[in-house]
Design an enzyme around this catalytic site. Structure first.
Site, PDB file in Angstrom:
ATOM      1  N   GLU A  47      45.623  41.125  40.718  1.00  0.00           N
ATOM      2  CA  GLU A  47      45.970  41.940  39.564  1.00  0.00           C
ATOM      3  C   GLU A  47      44.716  42.202  38.737  1.00  0.00           C
ATOM      4  O   GLU A  47      44.438  41.514  37.776  1.00  0.00           O
ATOM      5  CB  GLU A  47      47.052  41.267  38.698  1.00  0.00           C
ATOM      6  CG  GLU A  47      48.457  41.339  39.264  1.00  0.00           C
ATOM      7  CD  GLU A  47      48.681  40.306  40.366  1.00  0.00           C
ATOM      8  OE1 GLU A  47      49.605  40.512  41.175  1.00  0.00           O
ATOM      9  OE2 GLU A  47      47.935  39.311  40.423  1.00  0.00           O
ATOM     10  N   SER A  48      43.923  43.184  39.165  1.00  0.00           N
ATOM     11  CA  SER A  48      42.779  43.718  38.428  1.00  0.00           C
ATOM     12  C   SER A  48      41.483  42.942  38.642  1.00  0.00           C
ATOM     13  O   SER A  48      41.134  42.656  39.781  1.00  0.00           O
ATOM     14  CB  SER A  48      43.133  43.902  36.952  1.00  0.00           C
ATOM     15  OG  SER A  48      44.238  44.785  36.822  1.00  0.00           O
ATOM     16  N   CYS A  78      46.814  43.149  35.164  1.00  0.00           N
ATOM     17  CA  CYS A  78      47.945  44.060  35.012  1.00  0.00           C
ATOM     18  C   CYS A  78      49.238  43.341  35.386  1.00  0.00           C
ATOM     19  O   CYS A  78      49.282  42.121  35.502  1.00  0.00           O
ATOM     20  CB  CYS A  78      47.732  45.306  35.868  1.00  0.00           C
ATOM     21  SG  CYS A  78      47.411  44.930  37.612  1.00  0.00           S
ATOM     22  N   HIS A 100      41.597  50.784  38.540  1.00  0.00           N
ATOM     23  CA  HIS A 100      42.846  50.235  39.064  1.00  0.00           C
ATOM     24  C   HIS A 100      43.913  51.328  39.028  1.00  0.00           C
ATOM     25  O   HIS A 100      44.047  52.038  38.025  1.00  0.00           O
ATOM     26  CB  HIS A 100      43.277  49.015  38.252  1.00  0.00           C
ATOM     27  CG  HIS A 100      42.255  47.927  38.260  1.00  0.00           C
ATOM     28  ND1 HIS A 100      42.078  47.090  39.343  1.00  0.00           N
ATOM     29  CD2 HIS A 100      41.315  47.575  37.350  1.00  0.00           C
ATOM     30  CE1 HIS A 100      41.078  46.259  39.085  1.00  0.00           C
ATOM     31  NE2 HIS A 100      40.601  46.535  37.880  1.00  0.00           N
ATOM     32  N   SER A 128      42.325  49.019  43.872  1.00  0.00           N
ATOM     33  CA  SER A 128      41.487  48.383  42.858  1.00  0.00           C
ATOM     34  C   SER A 128      40.031  48.438  43.297  1.00  0.00           C
ATOM     35  O   SER A 128      39.738  48.392  44.491  1.00  0.00           O
ATOM     36  CB  SER A 128      41.894  46.927  42.638  1.00  0.00           C
ATOM     37  OG  SER A 128      43.117  46.825  41.937  1.00  0.00           O
TER      38      SER A 128
END
Length: 480
Positions: free
Chosen positions: A129-130, A144, A360, A347
């Protein structure tokens, strides 16, 4: 360039990390990438086993400094790095913290490391996540989905205490766009008020702001610090440390140098000699730009699905997306690390000298979102102090994604000239040394210029904030 072998991922498949630079010289001489043996998906990921069909793209962004500049970050830990590369001898400060310690911290946020990209200035981690960026004196963590980013702060403070010997943060920034699905967040992040209450308990001197229209897309930001260094640290023999700038005493007779605060630069020392070729401009304020986009063009988003630009999940698919989408043309001299997720999502982390940029993308039409963030501003890149350069950057990024709505924020560090002038008056450098701090001071400390019109978009909201140490310019655009 070192290419590391593939390793097992969750579910038993493998993906090979094959990060290549857009600039051959830098990819061969300045950057190293490493695959870490961690799962590629957490419970709220956009890909593989964790995909749920809807995803909260807008990120939570945390930046914490523990020293005003990289030279002031001294590592005191005794543990050894769990891996070594060509940059090991150049690392200092937070960059010497063992990778396992960072992963333990990321576990609290509910995200995993996919791969690592490094150069002489920065370590960047591409996450499920990012992104996560580590400088010697600060870190930038962007996550995120339904990640619980703020829960990491106490652990980060513990890490700084153990490995840097510092009892508190020098300064902190936390920001995010309004969420698409706020009720899907963990309790902590379901409202801005709850987040602020948590931050206030940790940083009593912090301040919270809501930027933009409350009934439209808007932006939240929380600031704390910077902490002023003790007077004893300012009266040293070799240099003067001034809230983000180290200025040698030998510069006292140089009337043309106006030192500035740096929010995102790893090198803040102003020298009288010619800077090296890979150095950013040290006499202009550091600037960070964010471009947050919703309502992405479905046709352009086809490449962000597995089977669009590539049938390969992971780094191979990510590299294909970079070239098919036009992303590779934004910073052609950078080195990048990217990932294409299953069934969709993209990403990227990019490094150029001591700057980073990150992208992203959540392409699904019902929750489409893309973010672009950069602090890369140098002689061989865009000059982010130039409004025309920012206009060109926004237009280039929006051509890639075709968004209906665009939020642009520009953070610019303010000049430290007034503080320097007061120190000279107080005798910190000796009263026999004369310094002209007023020449060109207005240009250095000026607010970020108004945004130039963006082709194909109408500006419907414009805000300028003047903080004690930073300028913030915000704009919101809708497609014509």
């Amino acid at each position: 360039m070192t290419v590391w072998t593939s390793s097992p991922k969750a579910g038993g498949a493998e993906h090979a990390v094959s990060v290549t630079g857009n600039s051959k010289s830098e990819s061969q001489a300045e950057t190293n990438t490493q695959k870490l043996c961690t799962p590629t998906c957490s419970s709220n990921g956009t890909h593989s086993e964790g995909y749920t069909g809807a995803f909260e793209g807008p990120e939570k962004l945390l930046e914490i400094w523990f020293a005003p500049h990289a030279q002031a970050a001294n590592y005191i830990g005794q543990e050894q790095l769990c891996s070594e590369d060509q940059w090991t001898s150049l690392r200092k400060g937070l960059r010497l913290v063992p990778e396992g310690v960072w992963q333990d911290m990321l576990d609290l946020v509910h995200c995993q490391v996919l791969s690592k990209l490094s150069n002489r200035h920065i370590d960047s981690y591409l996450l499920s996540e990012s992104s996560f960026f580590v400088y010697p004196h600060k870190l930038v963590l962007k996550t995120c989905g339904t990640t619980t980013l703020l829960y990491a702060i106490p652990r980060i403070l513990e890490i700084a205490r153990k490995y840097l010997g510092t009892d508190k943060a020098y300064q902190l920034f936390y920001s995010r766009k309004n969420f698409m699905f706020p009720n899907e967040q963990e309790e902590m992040h379901r409202s801005w008020e709850k987040e602020v209450s948590y931050l206030d308990a940790l940083f009593p001197e912090g301040a919270a702001y809501l930027i933009g229209k409350t009934n439209r897309d808007h932006w939240h930001v929380y600031l704390s610090g910077p902490e002023e260094p003790p007077a004893s640290e300012l009266n040293c023999e070799q240099s003067v440390d001034l809230a983000g700038v180290t200025v040698s005493n030998s510069l006292a007779a140089s009337p043309t140098i106006n030192p500035v605060l740096s929010r995102s630069s790893s090198r803040s020392t102003v020298h009288s000699q010619q800077p090296p070729a890979d150095a950013p401009s040290l006499l202009s304020a550091d600037i960070t730009v964010e471009i947050l986009m919703t309502g992405l063009d479905p046709e352009r988003m086809r490449v962000m699905y597995l089977g669009g630009a590539s049938t390969h999940e992971g780094a191979l698919g990510g590299k294909a997306v970079e070239h098919a989408s036009g992303i590779s043309e934004i910073y052609p001299h950078s080195t990048t690390d990217s990932y294409l997720f299953t069934p969709c999502g993209f990403s990227l982390n990019g490094l150029q000298n001591d700057g980073y940029f990150t992208i992203h993308v959540t392409p699904e039409p019902h929750c489409s979102y893309a973010s672009f963030e950069t602090n890369v501003s140098s002689r061989d890149a865009l000059d982010l102090s130039d409004p025309l350069a920012i206009k060109n950057l926004v237009e280039q990024v929006t051509r890639v994604f075709g968004p209906q709505n665009v939020t642009v924020t520009v953070f610019k560090g303010r000049s430290g000239s007034e503080k320097l002038q007061s120190l000279v008056g107080d005798g910190a450098w000796g009263r026999d040394q004369e310094v002209d701090f007023t020449k060109d001071k207005t240009a250095v400390d000026a607010a970020p210029p108004s945004f130039a019109p963006v082709c194909g978009y109408k500006s419907v909201d414009r805000v300028l904030y003047e903080f004690d140490h930073y300028w913030l310019r915000y704009a919101y655009y809708v497609k014509n």
